[in-house]
Design an enzyme around this catalytic site. Structure first.
Site, PDB file in Angstrom:
ATOM      1  N   ARG A  47     136.563  89.870  30.383  1.00  0.00           N
ATOM      2  CA  ARG A  47     137.936  89.767  30.323  1.00  0.00           C
ATOM      3  C   ARG A  47     138.226  88.474  29.654  1.00  0.00           C
ATOM      4  O   ARG A  47     139.405  88.153  29.262  1.00  0.00           O
ATOM      5  CB  ARG A  47     138.648  89.587  31.850  1.00  0.00           C
ATOM      6  CG  ARG A  47     138.793  90.972  32.529  1.00  0.00           C
ATOM      7  CD  ARG A  47     138.960  90.969  33.860  1.00  0.00           C
ATOM      8  NE  ARG A  47     137.751  90.691  34.601  1.00  0.00           N
ATOM      9  CZ  ARG A  47     137.554  90.416  36.101  1.00  0.00           C
ATOM     10  NH1 ARG A  47     138.727  90.526  36.727  1.00  0.00           N
ATOM     11  NH2 ARG A  47     136.536  90.497  36.640  1.00  0.00           N
ATOM     12  N   THR A 115     126.846  91.617  41.522  1.00  0.00           N
ATOM     13  CA  THR A 115     126.560  89.842  42.228  1.00  0.00           C
ATOM     14  C   THR A 115     125.267  90.102  43.100  1.00  0.00           C
ATOM     15  O   THR A 115     124.602  89.064  43.099  1.00  0.00           O
ATOM     16  CB  THR A 115     127.726  89.457  42.998  1.00  0.00           C
ATOM     17  OG1 THR A 115     128.110  90.780  43.858  1.00  0.00           O
ATOM     18  CG2 THR A 115     129.058  89.095  42.039  1.00  0.00           C
ATOM     19  N   ASN A 264     138.807  84.617  35.509  1.00  0.00           N
ATOM     20  CA  ASN A 264     138.174  85.855  34.765  1.00  0.00           C
ATOM     21  C   ASN A 264     138.777  85.863  33.371  1.00  0.00           C
ATOM     22  O   ASN A 264     138.268  86.566  32.675  1.00  0.00           O
ATOM     23  CB  ASN A 264     138.632  86.784  35.732  1.00  0.00           C
ATOM     24  CG  ASN A 264     138.008  87.033  37.136  1.00  0.00           C
ATOM     25  OD1 ASN A 264     136.747  86.781  37.209  1.00  0.00           O
ATOM     26  ND2 ASN A 264     138.735  86.928  38.334  1.00  0.00           N
ATOM     27  N   ALA A 415     144.367  43.918   3.537  1.00  0.00           N
ATOM     28  CA  ALA A 415     144.956  45.300   3.411  1.00  0.00           C
ATOM     29  C   ALA A 415     144.355  46.044   2.179  1.00  0.00           C
ATOM     30  O   ALA A 415     144.165  45.344   1.265  1.00  0.00           O
ATOM     31  CB  ALA A 415     146.298  45.293   3.598  1.00  0.00           C
TER      32      ALA A 415
HETATM   33  C1  UD1 Z   1     133.782  88.695  43.735  1.00  0.00           C
HETATM   34  C2  UD1 Z   1     133.481  89.270  45.077  1.00  0.00           C
HETATM   35  C3  UD1 Z   1     134.864  89.352  45.814  1.00  0.00           C
HETATM   36  C4  UD1 Z   1     135.525  87.854  45.837  1.00  0.00           C
HETATM   37  C5  UD1 Z   1     135.588  87.166  44.615  1.00  0.00           C
HETATM   38  C6  UD1 Z   1     135.812  85.743  44.586  1.00  0.00           C
HETATM   39  C7  UD1 Z   1     131.634  90.740  44.963  1.00  0.00           C
HETATM   40  C8  UD1 Z   1     131.278  92.049  44.542  1.00  0.00           C
HETATM   41  N1  UD1 Z   1     132.851  90.793  44.787  1.00  0.00           N
HETATM   42  O1  UD1 Z   1     134.566  89.455  42.758  1.00  0.00           O
HETATM   43  O2  UD1 Z   1     134.675  89.934  46.933  1.00  0.00           O
HETATM   44  O3  UD1 Z   1     136.797  88.152  46.496  1.00  0.00           O
HETATM   45  O4  UD1 Z   1     134.282  87.102  43.730  1.00  0.00           O
HETATM   46  O5  UD1 Z   1     136.050  85.243  43.468  1.00  0.00           O
HETATM   47  O6  UD1 Z   1     130.834  89.803  44.727  1.00  0.00           O
HETATM   48  N2  UD1 Z   1     127.786  87.806  38.053  1.00  0.00           N
HETATM   49  C9  UD1 Z   1     126.253  87.823  37.746  1.00  0.00           C
HETATM   50  N3  UD1 Z   1     125.918  89.034  37.492  1.00  0.00           N
HETATM   51  C10 UD1 Z   1     126.570  90.272  37.775  1.00  0.00           C
HETATM   52  C11 UD1 Z   1     127.941  90.183  38.263  1.00  0.00           C
HETATM   53  C12 UD1 Z   1     128.525  89.008  38.646  1.00  0.00           C
HETATM   54  O7  UD1 Z   1     125.863  86.834  37.724  1.00  0.00           O
HETATM   55  O8  UD1 Z   1     126.006  91.390  37.745  1.00  0.00           O
HETATM   56  C13 UD1 Z   1     128.418  86.475  38.575  1.00  0.00           C
HETATM   57  C14 UD1 Z   1     129.549  86.165  37.806  1.00  0.00           C
HETATM   58  O9  UD1 Z   1     129.051  85.543  36.496  1.00  0.00           O
HETATM   59  C15 UD1 Z   1     130.645  85.519  38.488  1.00  0.00           C
HETATM   60  C16 UD1 Z   1     130.265  85.741  39.705  1.00  0.00           C
HETATM   61  O10 UD1 Z   1     129.024  86.661  39.899  1.00  0.00           O
HETATM   62  O11 UD1 Z   1     130.424  83.934  38.204  1.00  0.00           O
HETATM   63  C17 UD1 Z   1     131.309  86.629  40.441  1.00  0.00           C
HETATM   64  O12 UD1 Z   1     131.431  87.832  39.546  1.00  0.00           O
HETATM   65  P1  UD1 Z   1     132.875  88.545  39.222  1.00  0.00           P
HETATM   66  O13 UD1 Z   1     132.723  89.848  38.429  1.00  0.00           O
HETATM   67  O14 UD1 Z   1     133.687  87.587  38.475  1.00  0.00           O
HETATM   68  O15 UD1 Z   1     133.173  89.041  40.723  1.00  0.00           O
HETATM   69  P2  UD1 Z   1     134.769  89.191  41.397  1.00  0.00           P
HETATM   70  O16 UD1 Z   1     135.175  90.473  40.715  1.00  0.00           O
HETATM   71  O17 UD1 Z   1     135.550  88.009  41.035  1.00  0.00           O
HETATM   72 CA    CA Z   2     135.425  86.324  39.646  1.00  0.00          CA
END
Ligand code: UD1
Ligand code: CA
Length: 501
Positions: A47, A115, A264, A415
């Site tokens: 995003r 995550t 994001n 100057a």
């Molecule tokens: C996540 C949580 C959500 C929470 C929110 C808070 C999950 C499934 N959901 O959602 O419950 O309310 O954070 O901000 O965890 N990342 C990786 N590898 C991946 C995917 C993500 O390292 O495969 C890292 C991203 O770089 C980021 C973090 O994990 O720093 C969170 O990932 P993101 O996709 O932003 O999760 P949210 O949709 O925000």
């Molecule tokens: Ca996030």
């Protein structure tokens, strides 16, 4: 001598982490913290629509990921693992540089499968000496050490829960994972896209993306993850239901809603940065600095008591403003030390330079890297200095280029003076010794030295060294032709009339 006596002690006690901690408490008289941090930073950040990995976008001058890593260290983590993925080289290089000598390292998540998968990648690199593991999203830079500590704390007590997580109460929970409770107890986190019905949708308690778990439980819970959800990913959030189903006690620690703001997209980046700059300004005001509304002070900057930073000033990098100094409207200072009582007047730009105590700079001055102004030196408007040192009370008050110069105490640069430091191939030094006077509109063709107390007459091109106390003058003798001006005008007027026909 064993550099890690505590570690060795811990390894001996590992058969039971609880027993180990009790033994350590007993030996050291305090609760020993043996927490490893895992910072999740491998997401694609689609995003952001950027060629740069999301976590490398700066917030108040430092990459997003820097803030999370720093918070984990501040919270007392003795080891921090940053999980990196796409575009990882730039993240790895940055971390190695910014946290050199600190216990920060990286783990690789090859594909962004969620995550939970990222947490697995991090956990895979953690040795057995860790007692509990903090896992946090890498995209929430407003979280500080003290917040993380609040989430870690329950696991450090006697009879600790297996899992502690941070939650926030928000007005608009859309997009976040909801914390679901049964009989008051946390039983599950459901992602926004997987919510079942309006009741769940209306839950305002959300998951902040910060978890602290007993390492054994975390291993089991992550091993059990399956991608049965709307995104087909492995969710770390499922460790909550796992723990609850296993009959483990899960603790929720509520954090103030504003600290959880995640990034994001670029609009969220701007919002978080606004909050961060306000927080930094507030902090320095408490410490006794006047920071006017609209000044922008990066996270690495230091302000001493009674200094003033005017609106529109931008202070970056490792800039330090010492006691009582003044940085006026619109200045941009990057990695600059402004000495006590110095004044940097409006719209001056300085980088990698030092401004001595009580010196005056600007308005509209430009100090390029390596410039070093002595006490009470003056650099005035439209003066550019590069890699030039100026002694005490030395002055260059107007319109000059001072490149690769060494200027002694009390020297005066008129100057329009130019240090001709570059011959198209190499840079050369201009040395102006103490007390020398350089008349306006002079050029000094480097390498060249003007001796102490020498005098360079206005308009001189200095190509040879000037001995101390000498006068250097090189210019055409002036000739006055009496009554010639009106004749000249008549001739020019006639010529113009001729052309007009
Ligand atoms: C996540 C949580 C959500 C929470 C929110 C808070 C999950 C499934 N959901 O959602 O419950 O309310 O954070 O901000 O965890 N990342 C990786 N590898 C991946 C995917 C993500 O390292 O495969 C890292 C991203 O770089 C980021 C973090 O994990 O720093 C969170 O990932 P993101 O996709 O932003 O999760 P949210 O949709 O925000
Ligand atoms: Ca996030």
């Amino acid at each position: 001598m064993d550099p890690h006596p505590r570690r060795r002690f811990l390894i001996c006690c590992l058969s039971s982490p609880g027993a180990a901690r009790a033994a350590l408490d007993c030996v050291f008289g305090v609760t020993m913290q043996r927490t490893t941090g895992i910072v999740l930073a491998a997401g694609q950040g689609a995003r952001m629509k950027s060629a740069v990995p999301k976590v490398m976008h700066p917030v108040s001058g430092l990459p997003i990921v820097h803030h999370g890593v720093q918070a984990a260290l501040d919270a007392g983590c003795c080891d921090v693992v940053v999980v990196v993925g796409q575009g990882r080289t730039i993240v790895e290089e940055y971390l190695a540089r910014a946290f050199a000598g600190r216990p920060v390292r990286t783990a690789i998540q090859e594909h962004p499968r969620g995550t939970g998968d990222a947490a697995r990648a991090g956990l895979g690199t953690i040795g057995k000496e860790a007692l509990e593991v903090l896992v946090m999203n890498g995209d929430v830079p407003l979280v500080r050490g003290e917040h993380l500590r609040a989430v870690i704390q329950p696991l450090l007590g006697t009879d600790p829960p297996a899992l502690s997580l941070a939650t926030c109460l928000v007005d608009d929970p859309a997009g976040y994972g909801r914390v679901l409770r049964k009989g008051g107890k946390v039983v599950e986190i459901r992602e926004d896209r997987d919510l079942r019905g309006d009741e769940e949708r209306g839950v305002r308690e959300i998951n902040a993306g910060i978890y602290v778990a007993n390492i054994a439980l975390l291993r089991e819970a992550l091993d059990a993850l399956t991608p049965e959800n709307a995104q087909g990913e492995l969710y770390i959030t499922d460790i909550v239901a796992f723990s609850s189903n296993a009959g483990e006690h899960v603790v929720a620690v509520e954090l103030p809603a504003e600290v959880l703001a995640g990034i994001n997209d670029r609009e969220q980046l701007a919002q978080v940065e606004r909050t961060m700059y306000a927080r930094i300004a507030r902090r320095w005001r408490v410490e006794g600095a006047t920071v006017r509304e609209g000044a922008r002070i990066d996270a690495g900057v230091v302000l001493e008591e009674d200094c003033t930073v005017e609106s529109g000033a931008v202070l970056r990098g490792t800039t330090r403003i010492e006691r009582g100094a003044m940085v006026d409207v619109g200045c941009v200072l990057t990695d600059v030390v402004v000495g006590a009582g110095a004044v940097v007047k409006p719209y001056s730009v300085a980088t990698g330079s030092r401004i001595g105590p009580r010196a005056h700079v600007g308005p509209f001055a430009h100090l390029r890297p390596g410039s070093d102004l002595g006490e009470e030196a003056h650099v005035g408007n439209f003066v550019e200095a590069k890699k030039t040192t100026m002694g005490r009370r030395a002055k260059a008050n107007h319109l000059a280029y001072l490149g690769d110069g060494v200027i002694g105490d009390d020297a005066n640069i008129g100057a329009g003076t130019i240090f001709c430091n570059y011959d198209g191939f190499q840079k050369h030094t201009t040395t102006i010794e103490a007390g020398a006077f350089i008349g306006s509109d002079s050029q000094l063709v480097a390498p060249v030295t003007v001796g102490a107390n020498a005098y360079v007459a206005t308009g001189t091109t200095v190509t040879r060294d000037v001995p101390p106390d000498a006068l250097a003058i090189s210019r055409m003798k002036q000739e006055n032709k009496e009554g010639y001006a009106s004749k000249l005008r008549a001739r020019m007027k006639a010529s113009k009339a001729q052309k007009g026909k």
